[in-house]
Design an enzyme around this catalytic site. Structure first.
Site, PDB file in Angstrom:
ATOM      1  N   ASP A  99       6.892  -1.745 -12.467  1.00  0.00           N
ATOM      2  CA  ASP A  99       6.075  -0.800 -11.720  1.00  0.00           C
ATOM      3  C   ASP A  99       6.520   0.602 -12.113  1.00  0.00           C
ATOM      4  O   ASP A  99       7.714   0.902 -12.105  1.00  0.00           O
ATOM      5  CB  ASP A  99       6.279  -1.027 -10.217  1.00  0.00           C
ATOM      6  CG  ASP A  99       4.999  -0.885  -9.437  1.00  0.00           C
ATOM      7  OD1 ASP A  99       4.340   0.157  -9.583  1.00  0.00           O
ATOM      8  OD2 ASP A  99       4.658  -1.805  -8.674  1.00  0.00           O
ATOM      9  N   ASP A 209       1.423   3.099 -10.785  1.00  0.00           N
ATOM     10  CA  ASP A 209       1.071   3.373  -9.396  1.00  0.00           C
ATOM     11  C   ASP A 209       0.170   4.608  -9.286  1.00  0.00           C
ATOM     12  O   ASP A 209       0.498   5.670  -9.844  1.00  0.00           O
ATOM     13  CB  ASP A 209       2.381   3.628  -8.642  1.00  0.00           C
ATOM     14  CG  ASP A 209       2.222   3.588  -7.140  1.00  0.00           C
ATOM     15  OD1 ASP A 209       1.922   2.521  -6.601  1.00  0.00           O
ATOM     16  OD2 ASP A 209       2.412   4.650  -6.501  1.00  0.00           O
ATOM     17  N   GLU A 268      -3.202   1.531 -11.528  1.00  0.00           N
ATOM     18  CA  GLU A 268      -3.760   1.403 -10.176  1.00  0.00           C
ATOM     19  C   GLU A 268      -4.581   2.650  -9.887  1.00  0.00           C
ATOM     20  O   GLU A 268      -4.062   3.766  -9.981  1.00  0.00           O
ATOM     21  CB  GLU A 268      -2.637   1.261  -9.142  1.00  0.00           C
ATOM     22  CG  GLU A 268      -3.197   0.918  -7.778  1.00  0.00           C
ATOM     23  CD  GLU A 268      -2.352   1.411  -6.613  1.00  0.00           C
ATOM     24  OE1 GLU A 268      -2.467   0.841  -5.518  1.00  0.00           O
ATOM     25  OE2 GLU A 268      -1.593   2.388  -6.785  1.00  0.00           O
ATOM     26  N   HIS A 352       0.488  -6.470  -2.666  1.00  0.00           N
ATOM     27  CA  HIS A 352       1.392  -6.111  -1.565  1.00  0.00           C
ATOM     28  C   HIS A 352       0.814  -5.065  -0.616  1.00  0.00           C
ATOM     29  O   HIS A 352       1.443  -4.748   0.383  1.00  0.00           O
ATOM     30  CB  HIS A 352       2.709  -5.598  -2.165  1.00  0.00           C
ATOM     31  CG  HIS A 352       2.506  -4.306  -2.904  1.00  0.00           C
ATOM     32  ND1 HIS A 352       1.764  -4.219  -4.072  1.00  0.00           N
ATOM     33  CD2 HIS A 352       2.911  -3.040  -2.639  1.00  0.00           C
ATOM     34  CE1 HIS A 352       1.731  -2.963  -4.472  1.00  0.00           C
ATOM     35  NE2 HIS A 352       2.418  -2.221  -3.621  1.00  0.00           N
ATOM     36  N   ASP A 353      -0.346  -4.511  -0.947  1.00  0.00           N
ATOM     37  CA  ASP A 353      -0.998  -3.516  -0.080  1.00  0.00           C
ATOM     38  C   ASP A 353      -2.186  -4.086   0.683  1.00  0.00           C
ATOM     39  O   ASP A 353      -2.824  -3.374   1.456  1.00  0.00           O
ATOM     40  CB  ASP A 353      -1.539  -2.346  -0.917  1.00  0.00           C
ATOM     41  CG  ASP A 353      -0.449  -1.493  -1.537  1.00  0.00           C
ATOM     42  OD1 ASP A 353       0.663  -1.448  -0.988  1.00  0.00           O
ATOM     43  OD2 ASP A 353      -0.734  -0.875  -2.580  1.00  0.00           O
TER      44      ASP A 353
HETATM   45  O1  ISL Z   1      -2.595   0.518   0.722  1.00  0.00           O
HETATM   46  C1  ISL Z   1      -3.124   1.588   0.837  1.00  0.00           C
HETATM   47  C2  ISL Z   1      -3.383   2.144   2.111  1.00  0.00           C
HETATM   48  O2  ISL Z   1      -4.525   1.502   2.602  1.00  0.00           O
HETATM   49  C3  ISL Z   1      -3.525   2.365  -0.290  1.00  0.00           C
HETATM   50  O3  ISL Z   1      -4.056   3.584   0.035  1.00  0.00           O
HETATM   51  C4  ISL Z   1      -2.307   2.581  -1.123  1.00  0.00           C
HETATM   52  O4  ISL Z   1      -1.482   3.515  -0.528  1.00  0.00           O
HETATM   53  C5  ISL Z   1      -2.755   3.014  -2.466  1.00  0.00           C
HETATM   54  O5  ISL Z   1      -3.392   1.910  -2.987  1.00  0.00           O
HETATM   55  C6  ISL Z   1      -1.598   3.359  -3.343  1.00  0.00           C
HETATM   56  O6  ISL Z   1      -0.701   2.295  -3.414  1.00  0.00           O
HETATM   57  C7  ISL Z   1       0.420   2.431  -4.204  1.00  0.00           C
HETATM   58  O7  ISL Z   1       1.104   3.642  -3.983  1.00  0.00           O
HETATM   59  C8  ISL Z   1       1.680   3.824  -2.699  1.00  0.00           C
HETATM   60  C9  ISL Z   1       2.484   2.622  -2.227  1.00  0.00           C
HETATM   61  O8  ISL Z   1       2.760   2.734  -0.864  1.00  0.00           O
HETATM   62  C10 ISL Z   1       1.739   1.330  -2.467  1.00  0.00           C
HETATM   63  O9  ISL Z   1       2.537   0.242  -2.090  1.00  0.00           O
HETATM   64  C11 ISL Z   1       1.369   1.297  -3.917  1.00  0.00           C
HETATM   65  O10 ISL Z   1       0.774   0.094  -4.301  1.00  0.00           O
HETATM   66  C12 ISL Z   1       2.575   5.020  -2.815  1.00  0.00           C
HETATM   67  O11 ISL Z   1       3.452   4.859  -3.903  1.00  0.00           O
END
Ligand code: ISL
Length: 582
Positions: A99, A209, A268, A352-353
């Site tokens: 990541d 990310d 992402e 994971h989100d």
């Molecule tokens: O899961 C979300 C909230 O609903 C998304 O907005 C998420 O924050 C967004 O997809 C970005 O995600 C990534 O960056 C974030 C981190 O918290 C997430 O786990 C990651 O996948 C900040 O680094």
């Protein structure tokens, strides 16, 4: 590693290390725990592991807040443990994707410590600092004096005030995740060097990310703010900014393209449209292999956003995924052969989100969970693109049960709860909105067996286990015919063996059908391989009722009306039945 196209046939498995397997009994999963479970991934047959962040981090956002990009957090192990993981994967023919979190760092990263130390520090410009807005009656730094109206993804303003230097810094996520200033060439060079260091260490790719947020549109200005919203939508203001393609191409040329083998990259990208994705993933442009788009996982968002979830509409869901298939498809010749690739899709139901796939898109009632999880798996793996499996998905793990706010660990859910309750909302109603979509649903520990802590740890898990681990677990499924795990195993094997599934053209049939998800894949073998057309037809019923097949209004009549002759695809049907007799 010789085939430059290896990643198009690959299946990726995501590990969220904190919740995968704990080797030392502290209740938090770690790298040695993962390494000890590589046999599970080997049996499943996946090609690539994407590992969520294990770098040094204060863990404000479970590792997505990094304070040292070139070291491992002691919670997860050491660099030696990571080297052993890479070796364990490589000797089994699997690869490792790390990541890469470079839209922001931790506020405890030495770059930020230097940046905040003084306005004259050479690293001041590595982050995004702004003076307070002048507002009558408000002292600089008070709420209302932020440079823009942007909200952070995790509640509150996207700006935090620094008392010492009397300026705000931008954080699209938590205040402990300050955004880097990618306009500064030194920042970009430092990131490129760090990436090269990891590639030299043996990693095979990067999941990037929120990478479409790195180019902000300057000057920074207020974003549209919905009625009743506390803040403007910052994501819309920063996604896919003016220099994003330049930054990604530069990274590709500096870091990725010079490597001897192909480095897998997936960006992402919340808010990326299919038209933008076609640019990001066009091989001729030299940016990324594929992106994670968000349209299909936003389909349950209500007028109040993610935490105002609405029922899912199957027809728009399948049409949306089909739209992405078409947008990133190569041209086909008149004979049906596929020409050079123009772009490439990723395919995922959860990560994971996101809440668990079977709970959000399927039917997690105990009587239906297994069939539903297998149906969703088959649908996803029948799409064209690289499939991503999130840990536990291959076991049909479902959402968990939350009794109250004390059961949550994720800062997004916890902050949202407090912000809405402070704004006067009914706490029970706020909790009811959070439960089905909270990121913590995906973050409960993986169920290895039915023992006391599900085989995850000998200690106390950092987040409660989902209550169904006694029945839903790996020990009950691996090698057991009819299990969700065995179904995934066969789908993955089929992708490796079958050109139509991996590379063939995609067509959604009976697009308006309310319950049937019908997909036709076609592949013209190259002349050298004897030519010939292979077809693969998926008919998936996404409802508890049987799908009417024959007679007026039956599926067969509808398929015939779309030009399909039953004799034509009877052979293809057998391929799928071989993949799963259910
Ligand atoms: O899961 C979300 C909230 O609903 C998304 O907005 C998420 O924050 C967004 O997809 C970005 O995600 C990534 O960056 C974030 C981190 O918290 C997430 O786990 C990651 O996948 C900040 O680094």
């Amino acid at each position: 590693g010789d085939d430059p196209d290896w990643w198009r046939r690959a299946v990726v498995y995501q590990v969220y290390p904190r919740s995968f397997a704990d080797s030392d009994g502290d209740g938090i999963g770690d790298i040695p725990g993962l390494t000890s479970r590589l046999g599970h991934l080997d049996e499943l047959g996946v090609d690539v592991v994407w590992l969520s962040p294990v770098y040094r981090s204060p863990q404000d956002d479970n590792g997505y807040d990094i304070s040292d990009y070139q070291d491992i957090d002691p919670l997860f192990g050491s660099l030696a443990d990571l080297d052993a993981l890479i070796e364990g994967l490589h000797c089994r023919g699997m690869r490792l994707v790390m990541d890469l979190v470079v839209n922001h760092t931790s506020d405890e990263h030495p770059w930020f410590t230097a940046s905040r130390s003084s306005k004259d520090d050479p690293k001041r410009d590595w982050y995004i600092w702004r003076p307070a807005r002048q507002v009558d009656g408000l002292a600089p730094g008070q709420p209302g004096t932020e440079p823009t109206n942007w909200g952070s993804a995790f509640s509150g303003s996207a700006w935090a005030w620094d008392e010492d230097t009397q300026e705000f810094y931008l954080h699209l996520f938590s205040p402990k995740q300050p955004d880097l200033n990618w306009e500064n060439p030194q920042v970009r060079r430092a990131i490129h060097e760090m990436m090269t260091w990891w590639l030299d260490r043996g990693v095979d790719g990067f999941r990037m990310d929120v990478i479409n947020f790195i180019s902000k549109t300057y000057p920074l200005t207020d974003a549209p703010q919905g009625e009743g919203d506390l803040y403007g939508n910052a994501f819309a203001a920063v996604a896919n900014g003016p220099r994003i393609h330049e930054f990604l191409h530069e990274m590709n040329q500096q870091v990725l393209a010079p490597r001897p083998g192909h480095i897998l990259t997936v960006g992402e990208m919340p808010g990326a449209t299919s038209a933008e994705a076609a640019l990001y993933t066009d091989p001729a442009r030299g940016e990324l292999d594929m992106v994670f788009q968000f349209e299909h996982v936003s389909r349950t968002d209500g007028p109040g956003g993610k935490f105002d979830p609405q029922p899912l509409d199957l027809v728009t869901l399948k049409q949306n995924l089909a739209h992405w298939q078409a947008a990133l498809a190569p041209a086909t010749t008149p004979t049906g052969a596929v020409s050079a690739e123009k772009g490439w899709n990723s395919a995922y139901w959860d990560n994971h989100d996101q809440p668990r796939a079977v709970s959000r898109f399927g039917d997690d009632d105990p009587a239906w969970r297994v069939r539903s999880a297998k149906t969703l798996a088959t649908i996803l793996h029948t799409h064209r693109g690289t499939p991503y499996i999130y840990q536990g998905e291959e076991l049909g793990m479902a959402n968990t049960v939350f009794r109250g706010i004390e059961d949550y660990r994720d800062l997004e859910s916890v902050n949202h709860f407090h912000e809405r309750v402070r704004a006067g909302d009914d706490p029970a109603a706020v909790l009811a909105g959070i439960a089905p979509v909270s990121r913590d649903n995906a973050r409960t520990p993986v169920h290895w067996d039915s023992s006391e802590k599900a085989g995850f740890t000998t200690g106390e898990p950092w987040i409660a286990l989902a209550p169904d681990y006694g029945t839903v677990n790996a020990a009950a499924q691996v090698g057991v015919p009819g299990s969700v795990f065995e179904h995934y195993r066969r789908l993955i094997a089929l992708r490796h063996d079958d050109d139509a599934l991996a590379l063939g053209t995609f067509r959604l049939l009976v697009a308006d059908h309310p319950t049937a998800w019908v997909i036709l894949r076609q592949w013209c073998a190259p002349e050298a391989q004897g030519g010939g057309i292979e077809q693969l037809l998926l008919i998936a019923q996404c409802a508890r009722e049987d799908l009417p097949l024959t007679g007026q209004g039956g599926l067969l009549a509808a398929l015939t009306a779309e030009g399909l002759e039953p004799e034509e695809w009877s052979g293809a049907e057998q391929v799928l039945r071989a993949a799963d007799p259910d």
